[in-house]
Design a protein around this motif. Sequence first.
Motif, PDB file in Angstrom:
ATOM      1  N   UNK A 115       0.614  -1.230   0.062  1.00 60.64           N
ATOM      2  CA  UNK A 115       0.083  -0.094  -0.095  1.00 60.64           C
ATOM      3  C   UNK A 115       0.781   1.335  -0.086  1.00 60.64           C
ATOM      4  N   UNK A 116       1.901   1.262   0.600  1.00 60.59           N
ATOM      5  CA  UNK A 116       2.773   2.411   0.972  1.00 60.59           C
ATOM      6  C   UNK A 116       3.432   2.762  -0.550  1.00 60.59           C
ATOM      7  N   UNK A 117       3.871   1.654  -1.148  1.00 61.75           N
ATOM      8  CA  UNK A 117       4.426   1.679  -2.523  1.00 61.75           C
ATOM      9  C   UNK A 117       3.268   2.480  -3.276  1.00 61.75           C
ATOM     10  N   UNK A 118       2.102   1.880  -3.580  1.00 60.48           N
ATOM     11  CA  UNK A 118       1.169   2.280  -4.274  1.00 60.48           C
ATOM     12  C   UNK A 118       0.735   3.965  -4.400  1.00 60.48           C
ATOM     13  N   UNK A 119       0.787   4.108  -2.688  1.00 57.12           N
ATOM     14  CA  UNK A 119       0.507   5.695  -2.646  1.00 57.12           C
ATOM     15  C   UNK A 119       1.939   6.390  -2.898  1.00 57.12           C
ATOM     16  N   UNK A 120       2.981   6.010  -3.076  1.00 55.24           N
ATOM     17  CA  UNK A 120       4.146   6.597  -3.447  1.00 55.24           C
ATOM     18  C   UNK A 120       4.313   6.771  -4.899  1.00 55.24           C
ATOM     19  N   UNK A 121       3.752   5.864  -5.533  1.00 55.72           N
ATOM     20  CA  UNK A 121       3.681   5.831  -7.105  1.00 55.72           C
ATOM     21  C   UNK A 121       2.640   6.686  -7.691  1.00 55.72           C
ATOM     22  N   UNK A 122       1.513   6.739  -6.644  1.00 52.08           N
ATOM     23  CA  UNK A 122       0.313   7.551  -7.126  1.00 52.08           C
ATOM     24  C   UNK A 122       0.709   9.097  -7.257  1.00 52.08           C
ATOM     25  N   UNK A 123       1.434   9.416  -6.007  1.00 53.33           N
ATOM     26  CA  UNK A 123       1.803  10.725  -5.903  1.00 53.33           C
ATOM     27  C   UNK A 123       3.051  11.138  -6.816  1.00 53.33           C
ATOM     28  N   UNK A 124       3.879  10.272  -7.228  1.00 59.80           N
ATOM     29  CA  UNK A 124       4.918  10.566  -8.298  1.00 59.80           C
ATOM     30  C   UNK A 124       4.246  10.501  -9.603  1.00 59.80           C
ATOM     31  N   UNK A 125       3.005  10.132  -9.555  1.00 59.79           N
ATOM     32  CA  UNK A 125       2.430  10.354 -11.145  1.00 59.79           C
ATOM     33  C   UNK A 125       1.705  11.605 -11.122  1.00 59.79           C
ATOM     34  N   UNK A 126       1.103  11.961 -10.167  1.00 59.97           N
ATOM     35  CA  UNK A 126       0.416  13.297  -9.712  1.00 59.97           C
ATOM     36  C   UNK A 126       1.385  14.414 -10.009  1.00 59.97           C
ATOM     37  N   UNK A 127       2.766  14.376  -9.367  1.00 63.88           N
ATOM     38  CA  UNK A 127       3.877  15.459  -9.532  1.00 63.88           C
ATOM     39  C   UNK A 127       4.466  15.333 -10.601  1.00 63.88           C
ATOM     40  N   UNK A 128       3.889  14.403 -11.735  1.00 61.04           N
ATOM     41  CA  UNK A 128       4.521  14.404 -13.137  1.00 61.04           C
ATOM     42  C   UNK A 128       5.914  13.909 -13.051  1.00 61.04           C
ATOM     43  N   UNK A 129       6.449  13.216 -12.162  1.00 58.58           N
ATOM     44  CA  UNK A 129       7.752  12.455 -12.183  1.00 58.58           C
ATOM     45  C   UNK A 129       7.893  11.367 -13.210  1.00 58.58           C
ATOM     46  N   UNK A 130       9.142  11.397 -13.621  1.00 53.20           N
ATOM     47  CA  UNK A 130       9.419  10.368 -14.477  1.00 53.20           C
ATOM     48  C   UNK A 130       9.514   9.015 -13.978  1.00 53.20           C
ATOM     49  N   UNK A 131       8.675   8.077 -14.431  1.00 48.49           N
ATOM     50  CA  UNK A 131       8.686   6.713 -13.905  1.00 48.49           C
ATOM     51  C   UNK A 131       8.953   5.819 -15.020  1.00 48.49           C
ATOM     52  N   UNK A 132       9.754   4.795 -14.813  1.00 47.34           N
ATOM     53  CA  UNK A 132      10.022   4.032 -15.695  1.00 47.34           C
ATOM     54  C   UNK A 132       8.787   2.862 -16.021  1.00 47.34           C
ATOM     55  N   UNK A 133       8.947   2.247 -17.269  1.00 46.97           N
ATOM     56  CA  UNK A 133       7.882   1.275 -17.529  1.00 46.97           C
ATOM     57  C   UNK A 133       8.004   0.036 -16.621  1.00 46.97           C
ATOM     58  N   UNK A 134       8.943  -0.361 -16.270  1.00 48.28           N
ATOM     59  CA  UNK A 134       9.180  -1.738 -15.385  1.00 48.28           C
ATOM     60  C   UNK A 134       8.344  -1.212 -14.006  1.00 48.28           C
ATOM     61  N   UNK A 135       8.451  -0.066 -13.580  1.00 46.44           N
ATOM     62  CA  UNK A 135       7.749   0.270 -12.439  1.00 46.44           C
ATOM     63  C   UNK A 135       6.204   0.505 -12.620  1.00 46.44           C
ATOM     64  N   UNK A 136       5.823   0.957 -13.597  1.00 45.97           N
ATOM     65  CA  UNK A 136       4.580   1.304 -14.084  1.00 45.97           C
ATOM     66  C   UNK A 136       3.717   0.014 -14.555  1.00 45.97           C
ATOM     67  N   UNK A 137       4.608  -1.150 -14.949  1.00 47.99           N
ATOM     68  CA  UNK A 137       3.727  -2.352 -15.339  1.00 47.99           C
ATOM     69  C   UNK A 137       2.739  -2.712 -14.407  1.00 47.99           C
ATOM     70  N   UNK A 138       2.728  -2.468 -13.083  1.00 48.05           N
ATOM     71  CA  UNK A 138       1.494  -3.191 -12.273  1.00 48.05           C
ATOM     72  C   UNK A 138       0.590  -1.981 -11.924  1.00 48.05           C
ATOM     73  N   UNK A 139       0.918  -0.664 -12.259  1.00 45.93           N
ATOM     74  CA  UNK A 139       0.122   0.336 -12.078  1.00 45.93           C
ATOM     75  C   UNK A 139      -0.693   1.224 -13.252  1.00 45.93           C
ATOM     76  N   UNK A 140      -0.923   0.648 -14.331  1.00 43.37           N
ATOM     77  CA  UNK A 140      -1.533   1.103 -15.296  1.00 43.37           C
ATOM     78  C   UNK A 140      -2.612   2.132 -14.969  1.00 43.37           C
ATOM     79  N   UNK A 141      -3.658   1.307 -13.938  1.00 41.35           N
ATOM     80  CA  UNK A 141      -4.881   2.090 -13.533  1.00 41.35           C
ATOM     81  C   UNK A 141      -4.497   3.473 -13.075  1.00 41.35           C
ATOM     82  N   UNK A 142      -3.225   3.593 -12.464  1.00 46.12           N
ATOM     83  CA  UNK A 142      -3.158   4.923 -11.970  1.00 46.12           C
ATOM     84  C   UNK A 142      -2.862   5.962 -13.118  1.00 46.12           C
TER      85      UNK A 142
END
Length: 190
Positions: free
Chosen positions: A141-168
């Motif tokens: 859950x902590x990881x998902x919250x951190x990824x969600x915040x990074x997406x909201x902030x416009x951070x660059x996120x690798x495809x490997x990281x985003x693989x499980x978070x397409x919904x975000x």
Amino acid sequence: MTFIHQLTLSEFLALDVSDKPKPDQPIDQDMGALRAAYADHWRIDTLVPIPGRDGRYALAADWFNAAFLLVRGRWKGNPPADPRESWSVAGIFSDNLLFLDRPHRGALLSAELQIFGFEVRGGRVGRLPPCTPIGLISRKCAFRVAIRRAIAAGAEISEDVLADYRDLVNEKKTRDETGLSSLQDTLLIV
């Protein structure tokens, strides 16, 4: 410094693969004793209020990279003159061990505490010791919250990281296209 959104879920979990997550263990007593022993070790200069919590909760660190969840006391009359006395420790995250007092569980506070603890350690992820199934869910859950915040902030996120978070990613795209309130505003409540 490594940021959480630069890691894959497997890297963030850093599970000790020699052991599977263990069933609920009677560790509340042990961690509660640890919390009590370190209750006075947090530093006022590291105090960070948790957004969206009406000033009731904050995070702080000690000199040894432990992170603390603090809860502000409620008084009849004037609060204590010393700001440290206004807060009591309700949780600790140290050496990848997490403990929250029961009244503060289930409100995403463990995610806040783990993310803060990761940042306090300069982005170093330690091996996650065998934990309860609920502990593993909390870490995910902590990881998902951190990824969600990074997406909201416009951070660059690798495809490997985003693989499980397409919904975000789709959630942010939809919000951008529809002009609804920003995703970042909704995340401050977590």
